[in-house]
Design a protein around this motif. Structure first.
Motif, PDB file in Angstrom:
ATOM      1  N   SER A  59       0.838  -1.207   0.000  1.00  0.00           N
ATOM      2  CA  SER A  59       0.000   0.000   0.000  1.00  0.00           C
ATOM      3  C   SER A  59       0.867   1.249   0.000  1.00  0.00           C
ATOM      4  O   SER A  59       0.582   2.226  -0.689  1.00  0.00           O
ATOM      5  N   PHE A  60       1.931   1.214   0.782  1.00  0.00           N
ATOM      6  CA  PHE A  60       2.862   2.340   0.817  1.00  0.00           C
ATOM      7  C   PHE A  60       3.446   2.596  -0.568  1.00  0.00           C
ATOM      8  O   PHE A  60       3.463   3.732  -1.053  1.00  0.00           O
ATOM      9  N   LEU A  61       3.927   1.535  -1.223  1.00  0.00           N
ATOM     10  CA  LEU A  61       4.526   1.694  -2.548  1.00  0.00           C
ATOM     11  C   LEU A  61       3.510   2.200  -3.566  1.00  0.00           C
ATOM     12  O   LEU A  61       3.828   3.066  -4.393  1.00  0.00           O
ATOM     13  N   LYS A  62       2.293   1.693  -3.521  1.00  0.00           N
ATOM     14  CA  LYS A  62       1.255   2.165  -4.441  1.00  0.00           C
ATOM     15  C   LYS A  62       0.990   3.652  -4.223  1.00  0.00           C
ATOM     16  O   LYS A  62       0.848   4.421  -5.175  1.00  0.00           O
ATOM     17  N   ASP A  63       0.925   4.069  -2.972  1.00  0.00           N
ATOM     18  CA  ASP A  63       0.684   5.488  -2.682  1.00  0.00           C
ATOM     19  C   ASP A  63       1.833   6.360  -3.183  1.00  0.00           C
ATOM     20  O   ASP A  63       1.616   7.441  -3.727  1.00  0.00           O
ATOM     21  N   VAL A  64       3.041   5.911  -2.998  1.00  0.00           N
ATOM     22  CA  VAL A  64       4.204   6.686  -3.433  1.00  0.00           C
ATOM     23  C   VAL A  64       4.243   6.792  -4.951  1.00  0.00           C
ATOM     24  O   VAL A  64       4.514   7.852  -5.513  1.00  0.00           O
ATOM     25  N   ILE A  65       3.923   5.688  -5.632  1.00  0.00           N
ATOM     26  CA  ILE A  65       3.991   5.675  -7.097  1.00  0.00           C
ATOM     27  C   ILE A  65       2.820   6.430  -7.728  1.00  0.00           C
ATOM     28  O   ILE A  65       3.003   7.249  -8.622  1.00  0.00           O
ATOM     29  N   PHE A  66       1.618   6.185  -7.231  1.00  0.00           N
ATOM     30  CA  PHE A  66       0.433   6.742  -7.879  1.00  0.00           C
ATOM     31  C   PHE A  66      -0.051   8.058  -7.284  1.00  0.00           C
ATOM     32  O   PHE A  66      -0.802   8.786  -7.925  1.00  0.00           O
TER      33      PHE A  66
END
Length: 84
Positions: free
Chosen positions: A70-77
């Motif tokens: 979830s953290f990575l998705k938030d950072v990317i998107f």
């Protein structure tokens, strides 16, 4: 807030080296040699960090179900969320 550049750090390290060398009677030869080595290492590493085509590796670790994906998705998107 002002940002410090590698050039600023290099200038400060250079001034510090001059002060250490001028006070060699107070600090001893070992301290001068250690500082000189640290200064040389700093300059070498600073140049490597500033290379435009350097490779960066990033690892995200944590417990299972801790929110890494979830953290990575938030950072990317949603990178604007990090700027708040």
């Amino acid at each position: 807030m002002s940002s410090v550049t590698i050039k600023d750090l290099d200038a400060l390290a250079s001034k510090t080296l001059k002060i250490v060398v001028e006070g060699k009677d107070l600090v001893g030869e070992d301290a001068i040699n250690n500082y000189q080595k640290a200064y040389d290492d700093f300059k070498k590493n600073a140049k490597a960090v500033m290379e435009p085509d350097r490779t960066m590796r990033l690892g995200i670790v944590g417990q299972v179900k801790a929110g890494k994906s979830s953290f990575l998705k938030d950072v990317i998107f949603y990178p604007r969320l990090l700027r708040q």
